[in-house]
Each structure stands twice: as C-alpha cells, then as structure tokens.
Motif scaffolding. Structure first.
Motif, short mmCIF file in Angstrom:
data_model
loop_
_atom_site.label_atom_id
_atom_site.label_comp_id
_atom_site.label_asym_id
_atom_site.label_seq_id
_atom_site.Cartn_x
_atom_site.Cartn_y
_atom_site.Cartn_z
N GLN A 137 19.02 35.21 14.92
CA GLN A 137 19.79 35.22 16.16
C GLN A 137 20.56 33.91 16.33
N THR A 138 19.92 32.79 16.02
CA THR A 138 20.60 31.50 16.11
C THR A 138 21.75 31.42 15.12
N CYS A 139 21.49 31.85 13.88
CA CYS A 139 22.51 31.80 12.84
C CYS A 139 23.69 32.72 13.17
N ASP A 140 23.40 33.85 13.81
CA ASP A 140 24.46 34.78 14.18
C ASP A 140 25.42 34.15 15.18
N SER A 141 24.89 33.40 16.11
CA SER A 141 25.72 32.71 17.10
C SER A 141 26.60 31.65 16.43
N ILE A 142 26.02 30.91 15.50
CA ILE A 142 26.78 29.89 14.78
C ILE A 142 27.90 30.53 13.97
N PHE A 143 27.58 31.64 13.30
CA PHE A 143 28.59 32.28 12.46
C PHE A 143 29.74 32.84 13.29
N ARG A 144 29.45 33.39 14.46
CA ARG A 144 30.52 33.92 15.29
C ARG A 144 31.54 32.84 15.63
N ASN A 145 31.07 31.64 15.91
CA ASN A 145 31.99 30.53 16.19
C ASN A 145 32.80 30.15 14.95
N LEU A 146 32.16 30.15 13.79
CA LEU A 146 32.87 29.84 12.54
C LEU A 146 33.94 30.89 12.26
N ARG A 147 33.59 32.16 12.45
CA ARG A 147 34.55 33.23 12.19
C ARG A 147 35.72 33.16 13.16
N ALA A 148 35.46 32.86 14.43
CA ALA A 148 36.55 32.74 15.40
C ALA A 148 37.48 31.60 15.01
N GLN A 149 36.92 30.52 14.49
CA GLN A 149 37.74 29.40 14.02
C GLN A 149 38.63 29.82 12.86
N PHE A 150 38.07 30.57 11.92
CA PHE A 150 38.85 31.04 10.77
C PHE A 150 39.95 32.00 11.22
N LEU A 151 39.60 32.96 12.09
CA LEU A 151 40.57 33.94 12.55
C LEU A 151 41.71 33.29 13.32
N GLN A 152 41.40 32.32 14.15
CA GLN A 152 42.45 31.66 14.92
C GLN A 152 43.45 30.97 14.00
N GLN A 153 42.93 30.36 12.95
CA GLN A 153 43.81 29.68 12.00
C GLN A 153 44.70 30.68 11.26
#
Length: 601
Positions: free
Chosen positions: A47-63
């Motif tokens: 659950q913790t890792c899922d939250s971290i990954f969502r932020n990473l993915r949002a960063q990639f998508l925004q770029q």
C-alpha cells in the motif's frame, strides 16, 4: 571443461559494524519467523509503495503530456503535429522520404529524474575461487559453507550473500534446511531482477505490438525474432522497451491532449486519468495499462537501481511483481516473497543498511549504480581474459583471482601510455529518437489506437485476434499474487502455487490450453511422461523434478481424467518456468554465474 565458483567481496564505504552484533544475525529474526506474519506486513508495504508509484507515474505523465502538447499546431482549426506531416508527405510521395540519422549515442543522464543515495565507491576484491560446480543442492551447500567460513571470521557473526535468480532459488532451500547456514542473509541481484522483469514485459507485449516493432527495427528472420522475443540481449531489449514506452505512450496521450485543446482546457496527469476511464476500446485499454503501469514502473525501477534510490526501486518493483504471477515465473514468485519477507521482518538497523546499499557505483558517477551481481560479472569477465587457452586448472583460477587487481593496474597503465583515456564522469545513452518517431508513424497510420471511446475487436497491431480477457490481464495478475500470498498465510508454508489462473495473450492460446480435455487418459498420461522427461533433461531444478515425479508415481498415475488434466497443466507450468529460467539467466547449470558474492564458471 573447467568448473569453479569465483568469489567477490564487497566492502561498502563507510563501513559498519552490524555483523559484529550477534543479535542482528538472521537466525534470530528471519529463519524461525512465521511466513504468515510476513504476509500481512508485505501487504502493508504494498500500500505504501502503491502511493509512491502513483506520484512517480503522475510526474512521468505530466512530462510526456507537455512534450505531446508542444508538438501540436493549429492548422485551420485542426490540430496536427510532425507525425501527421510526415505521414502526409509519405502518402504524397508514395514512398518513405527517409529520415535524417542522429548520433547513435549522446552524453545525457536519463536517470537523474530521481535523487541518488550513493556513498563513496565500495572496495571490491576478488576472493579465492572455490573448486565446486554449484549444480546441485549438495554442491551449493558446500559453497555456502566455505563462504561462511571465509566471511564470518574474527568478530563477525553473520554475513550477506547475493545471488541471481536460479542460485537464490536453490540456495534459499539449502539454508532453510541447514541450521548451520542461518547466519547467512541471502539477497537477490538487482541486475538479474531487471533482466527478468524486462523479459516478462517483452513476453506480455510481444504478440500484441512487440513483434511488429521488432520487424520495423530490422529483426526479420525467425531466429532473429525469437532472440528478440526471448530478450537474449538485454541492451537491445531495453532499447525496444524505451521505444514502446515513449512511442506508444505519446500516442496514447495524443487523443486526450487534442480533446483538451478543442475544449480549451489545460491537460494534466489527473485529467488524463479521469478522461481515460471512459475508454472502452480494448486495444487502447490494454496498452494503457501495459505502458503507463508496467512500462513506467520498469523505467523507474532502472532509475532507482542506477541512483541507489531504494524508495523508488522498491515502489516500482512492487508494481511490477504481479507479472511474475501472471506469466508463470515460478522461481521469481518465490524470490519475490522471500526477499520481501527479509525486508519487512528485518530489524531497523538491517533494513536501513539494505536500503542504503541497494546498488553500488564503482566509478563514483551517481547514475552508474549497479547491483552487486553485475559488478561481480564484470570482474568475472575480466578474470577470464587472463586465463590460458583450453581448460584452465584450479591453480590457474587461483593465480588470476589473486592477482586480478594487479593485472587491472597493468592494463590501466598500458592504456595511459597509449593515450587511451576512460571517462568516468560521462554517461552515454542510446539515442532512439528516430526509431520512436518511426514507431509513432507506424501506430498512427494503422489507426490502432483511434477512437479509444469506441468499442472495437481486441486484436494485435497486425490483426491477430487476442484473448477476450486480455484487457483485464492486470487484475488477473494481481489476483494471482494475492492468491499466492493467501495460501502462504493459510498454510504458513512456501511452496509452488498450482492454482494460479493463466494469462492468455492470443485467442488461440486458451483453445490450445483447453484442448487436452478431448484426449483419452492414456494419451494424457503419455503427454505427462513427456513433460516430466523434458523437465528432467532441462536439469534446472532437480528438486522440483523429483517432487513432480514422486507425485505422478504415487498419486496421479492411476487417478481420474480430471486429476490427470490438472496435473498435466501443473507440469506444463513448471516446464514453461524452467525453459524461461534457463534463458532468463542467460545461463545453464553448467556455466551459471552465482553473482554478488560468488560466481560459477
């Protein structure tokens, strides 16, 4: 044939004294711990890792959204980009106008998207080779005992030994069965972990779009295509994944970006997630999950390893691990659980140490971190260069390993005399911009991702029918992983799962899988014996063969047809795992590496 086990010692900088503390030995907190307790903690970690990954993915998508947005031009009320222009030019000329080639490599750091946690470069020393071929459980036990005798000396009470996938799989069983080895903490090599994740991703996408990309890149003969499909060359496989990630990723984002431009709204990662909920085109939905979950996770896993960022690496790995449970990576199912178990049960001092030393940079460059297994293989290759022709003796191995550092210094001095300089401050990356553009043109011309909100037949890029449930493959993979953990929690035992639901790619795959129902008991029995023979001939996991063979002789042989069919599918899954494993590691039991602390030659 010369078979030996080479040894490499890693001494991190700064050094610690954790191994002097007997209370921190894994025998006190790991090997007698309950698997059931570990499962609940692993689920919380997820659950913790899922939250971290969502932020990473949002960063990639925004770029990537900004990249696609910057390419759009308003042409009389219709938005177009350079890809549209090139396609129109190609149609007008009725041929490909050609593309200007760029440099194949450029000096750019693509991994500095995450923070690094590297300390000073470690001290890497070759140890004395062990004249044992670790091709059986008894041989691996002998290797581990010798390593323990070497590493646990003076005031040290325990040690860490790293392995790639297959040795880890076997060594974990040896350690569990022998209490005298409970002072060894086993860790999987991140380099081979990345290789197997890469192979799993290529396998998942191959029949859908991967083969078309391979042909576009020039892999056309059956042998070349098979090598590409098996990802035998990790560097080429990674270039393919980058082309898939950026090429397909930008094409998946394009409809959303143009919808925002038409409506006058600002595109964003959150907006894209909301918009994509209305997508019903199964071709679009499948690639949406593939690229923006597993492709992005691979991207950040690699960056996390290179930058020694445990937080990013582990979050990405947790997102990728369901692939092992959907694609029958049996060895890595066990590896995934055992490594996570050691992480969640470790005392804070050990957990922090592992997090701080996920990878090492020998050169000192913050983006050149590698798992210990890859650093070992570099030393292993270097030692082989100095061996005499033919079959070297154990004495040859001993002399080379004891003098490798001196021989390296001679090589460096010689290169300096010749004026050959090796830059440790630069990092080079393969420039795939041309290939990404060509791939985007190919995708757009095919109209494969056209109209994501319209229902269409689920088929590959080349028009082959795909399994009706493939669009929901991710849910099936995650469900398999939860079933695997639930079985461990219920029985407190770690064993090969036989009730996992297979993921079918092509529509014909399911037909072939179910076709055995039409055969007689005698025919099924003959097929089972053939599968067991292949498993024995593969010589990959003798323990698994003995288990299956014993079960066949004692329980299955004279059972009912449904039982025979169930066992046949179990044996097929085992064989597929072994076949993949032998390729996954690029090794066989005769010439396998035993990385991070030991390597077999």
């Amino acid at each position: 044939m010369s078979i030996t086990t080479t040894v490499v010692h890693f001494i991190p900088s700064p050094t610690s004294h954790l191994q002097n503390n007997l209370n921190l030995s894994p025998r006190t907190w790991l090997y007698n711990a309950s698997n059931k307790d570990a499962v609940s903690k692993i689920l919380l970690l997820g659950q913790t890792c899922d939250s971290i990954f969502r932020n990473l993915r949002a960063q990639f998508l925004q770029q990537r959204i900004q990249h696609v947005l910057g390419q759009q031009e308003n042409n009389d009320g219709e938005f177009c980009d350079c890809i549209d222009v090139e396609i129109k030019k190609r149609k007008r000329l009725k041929k490909d106008p050609g593309v200007s080639r760029e440099k194949s490599k450029h000096n750019i750091d693509v991994y500095n998207i995450v923070n690094h946690s590297h300390n000073e470069p470690p001290t890497v020393m070759m140890g004395d080779p062990i004249g044992v071929n670790p091709c059986s459980l008894d041989a691996i036990k002998e290797v581990l005992l010798q390593l323990k005798q070497t590493a646990i000396a003076h005031d040290r009470h325990w040690t860490i030994i790293g392995c790639d996938g297959l040795p880890y799989h076997l060594a974990s069983k040896v350690i569990d069965a022998n209490e005298e080895l409970h002072d060894i903490l086993l860790q999987p090599g991140l380099g081979h972990y990345e290789i197997n994740l890469t192979k799993a991703f290529i396998k998942l996408t191959w029949d859908v779009v991967g083969e078309d990309l391979a042909k576009m890149l020039g892999f056309r003969t059956p042998k070349a295509l098979n090598a590409c499909k098996q990802a035998n060359d990790h560097h080429k496989a990674w270039q393919m994944i980058e082309i898939l990630l950026y090429g397909l990723g930008d094409e998946l984002l394009l409809p959303y970006v143009r919808t925002c431009l038409d409506s006058g709204t600002e595109p964003s990662a959150d907006g894209f997630f909301s918009w994509s909920q209305d997508a019903v085109n199964p071709n679009y939905r499948f690639l949406l999950e593939c690229i923006f979950t597993y492709g992005v996770a691979l991207h950040y896993f690699r960056a996390g390893v290179r930058r020694n960022n445990s937080r990013v690496m582990l979050a990405s790995r947790m997102k990728l691990s369901p692939l092992f449970y959907g694609l029958h990576k049996i060895n890595y199912q066990r590896i995934d659980f055992l490594d996570l178990k050691s992480r969640v049960l470790a005392p804070p001092e050990i957990a922090n140490y592992i997090n701080d030393h996920e990878s090492f940079t020998v050169s000192g460059h913050p983006s050149k971190g590698e798992g210990c297994d890859f650093i070992l293989e570099a030393n292993n290759r270097a030692s082989k260069m100095w061996l005499p022709p033919g079959s070297p003796s154990q004495d040859h191995w001993l002399r080379v390993c004891r003098n490798l550092d001196r021989l390296k210094k001679i090589e460096i001095d010689f290169n300096q005399t010749l004026g050959v300089k090796e830059s440790k401050d630069s990092i080079y990356h393969c420039n795939s911009n041309v290939e990404i553009t060509e791939w985007r043109k190919h995708i757009r011309e095919s109209e494969y991702l056209l109209a994501p909100c319209q229902a269409r037949n689920h088929q590959s890029l080349s028009g082959i029918a795909l399994d009706a449930d493939l669009a929901d493959f991710s849910a099936k993979c995650k469900g398999n992983r939860l079933s695997y953990l639930a079985e461990i929690e219920a029985t407190n035992e770690l064993k090969t799962a036989t009730n996992l639901e297979p993921v079918f790619i092509l529509a014909n795959d399911k037909v072939s899988y179910q076709k055995i129902d039409n055969k007689t008991k005698a025919e099924i029995g003959s097929m089972i014996r053939g599968i067991l023979q292949q498993i024995q001939d593969a010589d990959t996991d003798l323990d698994m063969y003995e288990s299956l063979h014993k079960k066949w002789e004692r329980e299955i042989k004279n059972a009912t047809k449904p039982v025979l069919i169930s066992f046949y599918k179990e044996a097929c899954m085992a064989l597929e795992s072994f076949d993949v494993a032998s390729v996954d590691e690029d090794i066989t039991l005769e010439d396998a590496d035993f990385p991070s602390s030991v390597s077999r030659n």
